[in-house]
Scaffold this motif. Structure first.
Motif, short mmCIF file in Angstrom:
data_model
loop_
_atom_site.label_atom_id
_atom_site.label_comp_id
_atom_site.label_asym_id
_atom_site.label_seq_id
_atom_site.Cartn_x
_atom_site.Cartn_y
_atom_site.Cartn_z
N VAL A 120 0.83 -1.20 0.00
CA VAL A 120 0.00 0.00 0.00
C VAL A 120 0.86 1.26 0.00
O VAL A 120 0.54 2.25 -0.67
N LEU A 121 1.97 1.24 0.74
CA LEU A 121 2.86 2.40 0.72
C LEU A 121 3.39 2.66 -0.68
O LEU A 121 3.45 3.81 -1.14
N GLU A 122 3.80 1.59 -1.38
CA GLU A 122 4.30 1.78 -2.74
C GLU A 122 3.20 2.32 -3.64
O GLU A 122 3.43 3.23 -4.45
N TRP A 123 1.99 1.78 -3.52
CA TRP A 123 0.87 2.29 -4.33
C TRP A 123 0.62 3.76 -4.00
O TRP A 123 0.42 4.58 -4.90
N GLY A 124 0.63 4.09 -2.72
CA GLY A 124 0.32 5.45 -2.31
C GLY A 124 1.34 6.46 -2.81
O GLY A 124 0.99 7.52 -3.34
N PHE A 125 2.63 6.15 -2.68
CA PHE A 125 3.66 7.10 -3.05
C PHE A 125 3.93 7.14 -4.55
O PHE A 125 4.21 8.20 -5.10
N LEU A 126 3.85 5.98 -5.23
CA LEU A 126 4.18 5.96 -6.65
C LEU A 126 2.96 6.11 -7.55
O LEU A 126 3.02 6.83 -8.55
N ALA A 127 1.87 5.45 -7.23
CA ALA A 127 0.68 5.51 -8.09
C ALA A 127 -0.19 6.73 -7.78
O ALA A 127 -0.64 7.43 -8.69
N ALA A 128 -0.43 6.98 -6.48
CA ALA A 128 -1.34 8.06 -6.10
C ALA A 128 -0.64 9.39 -5.86
O ALA A 128 -1.31 10.41 -5.67
N GLY A 129 0.68 9.40 -5.85
CA GLY A 129 1.42 10.65 -5.70
C GLY A 129 1.32 11.28 -4.33
O GLY A 129 1.44 12.50 -4.18
N GLU A 149 7.09 0.82 13.32
CA GLU A 149 8.43 1.41 13.41
C GLU A 149 9.42 0.63 12.56
O GLU A 149 10.29 1.22 11.89
N ARG A 150 9.32 -0.68 12.57
CA ARG A 150 10.22 -1.51 11.77
C ARG A 150 10.04 -1.25 10.27
O ARG A 150 11.01 -1.30 9.50
N LEU A 151 8.82 -0.92 9.87
CA LEU A 151 8.54 -0.64 8.46
C LEU A 151 8.95 0.77 8.06
O LEU A 151 8.92 1.09 6.86
N GLY A 152 9.30 1.60 9.03
CA GLY A 152 9.80 2.93 8.70
C GLY A 152 8.94 4.09 9.15
O GLY A 152 9.30 5.24 8.91
N PHE A 153 7.83 3.82 9.80
CA PHE A 153 7.01 4.90 10.34
C PHE A 153 7.70 5.52 11.56
O PHE A 153 8.36 4.83 12.33
N VAL A 154 7.52 6.80 11.70
CA VAL A 154 8.14 7.56 12.79
C VAL A 154 7.06 8.02 13.75
O VAL A 154 6.01 8.52 13.32
N MET A 177 4.96 8.57 7.77
CA MET A 177 6.09 8.34 6.87
C MET A 177 5.98 9.33 5.72
O MET A 177 4.90 9.50 5.14
N LEU A 178 7.10 9.98 5.38
CA LEU A 178 7.16 10.91 4.27
C LEU A 178 7.64 10.19 3.01
O LEU A 178 8.32 9.17 3.08
N GLU A 179 7.27 10.75 1.87
CA GLU A 179 7.67 10.17 0.60
C GLU A 179 9.18 9.97 0.51
O GLU A 179 9.66 8.91 0.08
N GLY A 180 9.95 10.97 0.94
CA GLY A 180 11.40 10.86 0.87
C GLY A 180 11.93 9.75 1.76
O GLY A 180 12.90 9.06 1.40
N GLU A 181 11.33 9.56 2.93
CA GLU A 181 11.74 8.48 3.83
C GLU A 181 11.45 7.13 3.21
O GLU A 181 12.25 6.19 3.32
N TRP A 182 10.28 7.02 2.55
CA TRP A 182 9.94 5.77 1.89
C TRP A 182 10.91 5.46 0.76
O TRP A 182 11.39 4.33 0.61
N ARG A 183 11.21 6.47 -0.06
CA ARG A 183 12.13 6.26 -1.18
C ARG A 183 13.51 5.80 -0.68
O ARG A 183 14.11 4.89 -1.25
N GLU A 184 13.99 6.41 0.38
CA GLU A 184 15.31 6.05 0.91
C GLU A 184 15.33 4.63 1.44
O GLU A 184 16.33 3.91 1.31
#
Length: 203
Positions: A120-129, A149-154, A177-184
């Motif tokens: 869902v994170l990938e869909w949200g950041f890449l498909a839905a912008g 937290e393990r998945l990257g949420f702060v 989680m921010l888009e930049g954090e997800w990409r990294e």
């Protein structure tokens, strides 16, 4: 035709107004302990009208899908084991969304929730912008907090005594989680892990 909305082990499909999907939603929300961990609503027995309202809410989200396992004996048939959504925002230009997820008790502890959230994170950041995805849990749900937290949420905040459950007040933990954090964390050579376009999305 096989669904292209899938991850390694799971298939994601829209909920339908069918007796089968309604029966699944009713069984999922009738597990009181599971529902208490996942929702801030007053947990009570659901009527057929309640199920219809729940389904409409899921269908009206930015993304609302049933999390399913493929049936080995029938490749075009899926077995729902939960749901996940990204809620629409009243101010879409901010590109924010809130995620909710619930997996049925008998399928917990197998990594399906983690896999679904990543998809869902990938869909949200890449498909839905989207630029930002938030998620939350009650303080007593330590397993969910550790997973997020393990998945990257702060952890972004803590709302004190926000929920009345089982005779006591409980804090709510807000995470994001921010888009930049997800990409990294998740992009490898500019590609996402799941098949969105071609053999993996290049961005």
């Amino acid at each position: 035709m096989a669904s292209s909305f899938r991850s390694e082990r799971l298939i994601y499909r829209a909920p339908e107004d069918t007796p089968q999907d309604k029966a699944f939603i009713l069984s999922l929300q009738s597990d009181r302990a599971c529902a208490e961990n996942a929702t801030g609503y007053l947990v009570k027995p659901m009527s057929s009208a309640d199920v219809d309202i729940f389904l409409r809410g899921l269908q009206n989200c930015l993304l609302g899908v049933l999390v399913c396992l493929p049936e080995s004996s029938a490749p075009l048939t899926t077995k729902p084991i939960g749901f996940v959504n990204l809620k629409s925002t009243s101010h879409p230009h901010h590109r924010n969304s809130t995620m909710s997820i619930q997996i049925c008790r008998e399928e917990q502890g197998k990594g399906y929730g983690s896999e679904a959230i990543k998809w869902v994170l990938e869909w949200g950041f890449l498909a839905a912008g989207l630029h930002r995805v938030s998620i939350g849990c009650f303080y007593f749900n330590e397993g969910a907090r550790r997973l997020y937290e393990r998945l990257g949420f702060v952890v972004e905040g803590r709302t004190r005594e926000a929920a009345w459950k089982n005779g006591g007040w409980h804090d709510f933990i807000e995470m994001g989680m921010l888009e930049g954090e997800w990409r990294e964390k998740y992009l490898i050579n500019g590609r996402g892990a799941f098949t969105l376009i071609g053999g993996g999305t290049k961005v």
